[in-house]
Design a protein around this motif. Structure first.
Motif, PDB file in Angstrom:
ATOM      1  N   LYS A 222     -26.070 -12.239  -5.780  1.00 56.79           N
ATOM      2  CA  LYS A 222     -26.324 -13.435  -7.580  1.00 56.79           C
ATOM      3  C   LYS A 222     -25.052 -13.895  -6.770  1.00 56.79           C
ATOM      4  O   LYS A 222     -25.108 -15.079  -8.002  1.00 56.79           O
TER       5      LYS A 222
ATOM      6  N   GLN B   4     -27.239 -23.021 -17.929  1.00 50.84           N
ATOM      7  CA  GLN B   4     -27.269 -21.950 -17.496  1.00 50.84           C
ATOM      8  C   GLN B   4     -26.519 -21.073 -15.910  1.00 50.84           C
ATOM      9  O   GLN B   4     -26.185 -20.422 -15.737  1.00 50.84           O
TER      10      GLN B   4
ATOM     11  N   GLN C 137     -23.304 -19.564 -17.952  1.00 46.94           N
ATOM     12  CA  GLN C 137     -24.144 -18.313 -18.026  1.00 46.94           C
ATOM     13  C   GLN C 137     -24.541 -17.336 -17.146  1.00 46.94           C
ATOM     14  O   GLN C 137     -23.929 -16.172 -17.114  1.00 46.94           O
ATOM     15  N   ALA C 138     -24.824 -18.097 -16.031  1.00 51.46           N
ATOM     16  CA  ALA C 138     -24.055 -17.456 -14.642  1.00 51.46           C
ATOM     17  C   ALA C 138     -23.095 -16.840 -14.327  1.00 51.46           C
ATOM     18  O   ALA C 138     -23.273 -15.507 -13.833  1.00 51.46           O
TER      19      ALA C 138
ATOM     20  N   ARG D 254     -20.984 -16.377 -16.075  1.00 55.64           N
ATOM     21  CA  ARG D 254     -20.164 -15.524 -16.814  1.00 55.64           C
ATOM     22  C   ARG D 254     -21.268 -13.905 -16.221  1.00 55.64           C
ATOM     23  O   ARG D 254     -19.662 -12.999 -16.868  1.00 55.64           O
ATOM     24  N   LYS D 255     -22.332 -13.529 -16.732  1.00 57.49           N
ATOM     25  CA  LYS D 255     -22.779 -12.147 -16.207  1.00 57.49           C
ATOM     26  C   LYS D 255     -22.294 -11.764 -14.673  1.00 57.49           C
ATOM     27  O   LYS D 255     -22.399 -10.345 -14.959  1.00 57.49           O
ATOM     28  N   LEU D 256     -21.551 -12.878 -13.814  1.00 57.37           N
ATOM     29  CA  LEU D 256     -21.542 -12.269 -12.582  1.00 57.37           C
ATOM     30  C   LEU D 256     -19.714 -11.633 -12.972  1.00 57.37           C
ATOM     31  O   LEU D 256     -19.719 -10.539 -12.229  1.00 57.37           O
TER      32      LEU D 256
ATOM     33  N   LEU E  48     -18.267 -10.777 -16.111  1.00 63.13           N
ATOM     34  CA  LEU E  48     -18.465  -9.590 -16.384  1.00 63.13           C
ATOM     35  C   LEU E  48     -18.955  -8.185 -15.994  1.00 63.13           C
ATOM     36  O   LEU E  48     -18.803  -7.145 -16.339  1.00 63.13           O
ATOM     37  N   SER E  49     -19.721  -8.908 -15.264  1.00 59.10           N
ATOM     38  CA  SER E  49     -20.812  -7.559 -14.419  1.00 59.10           C
ATOM     39  C   SER E  49     -19.856  -7.123 -13.184  1.00 59.10           C
ATOM     40  O   SER E  49     -20.090  -5.636 -13.127  1.00 59.10           O
TER      41      SER E  49
END
Length: 220
Positions: free
Chosen positions: A67, A80, A83-84, A86-88, A90-91
């Motif tokens: 990722k 995009q 968003q990616a 943020r996802k990396l 947060l996860s």
């Protein structure tokens, strides 16, 4: 809580923060597509915070290398990408439990890139300019400058990534790169980078160079 760190990192704090150390004359610190923020909205980049961000980004890259690699190949001027990012973050919030502060997204991305580059083998050789290598598309003047520096001074850039963030060794490495940065700038560019921001954009540009060469070699 770490949520405060991530919220600040991801929600509008993408500007490279200003620091107390001397700035380096070069191209604009604003990445293409980012909106300049007033000085009062910027966050002081103290050494402890910079070290925490470096550890956070590198931990996230170790936990989710695929990722992280996909993120760094994206156009960072797009929603995009945000968003990616943020996802990396947060996860992988558990990479930095209980920490608070405000950081720039570009520093997180730079730390992610440095972790992936640490597995690149002979980094100076991978970065060095070779007309036979696949050209890397750059994303605006800032990225073009970083790409030029990495290809022109590959050994010096690799040496920079070997230094601890916010250290005297880092400052010395960046001072060594100053003439190269100035040479790589487009004529008429007179803005400034701070040290953390320059390191970060060199890391992300370097990762794309290495990945382009790897992909080209794999394709035969």
């Amino acid at each position: 809580m770490i949520a405060a760190v991530i919220a600040a990192l991801l929600l509008g704090q993408t500007q490279v923060p200003q620091e107390r150390a001397p700035s380096l004359a070069s191209a604009s610190p604003n990445l293409a597509g980012e909106t300049a923020r007033p000085a009062r909205a910027r966050t002081a980049a103290d050494p402890a915070s910079l070290a925490e961000m470096q550890a956070f980004g590198r931990c996230a890259a170790r936990r989710a290398p695929a990722k992280a690699a996909a993120l760094l190949q994206m156009d960072y001027t797009t929603p995009q990408y945000q968003q990616a990012l943020r996802k990396l973050a947060l996860s992988n919030a558990s990479c930095s439990p209980g920490k608070q502060g405000r950081f720039a997204g570009v520093l997180f991305a730079g730390a992610v890139a440095e972790e992936l580059l640490s597995h690149a083998g002979n980094l100076p050789e991978a970065l060095a300019y070779d007309p036979a290598k696949t050209a890397v598309k750059t994303l605006g003047e800032t990225d073009r400058t970083a790409n030029c520096v990495a290809r022109t001074a590959s050994r010096e850039v690799a040496a920079l990534f070997a230094t601890p963030v916010a250290s005297e060794a880092e400052r010395a490495a960046i001072r060594t790169l100053t003439p190269v940065v100035e040479t790589c700038m487009a004529k008429g560019q007179t803005a400034r980078f701070n040290y953390p921001g320059l390191r970060a954009i060199l890391a992300t540009a370097s990762y794309r160079i290495v990945e382009a060469s790897r992909t080209s070699a794999a394709a035969g």
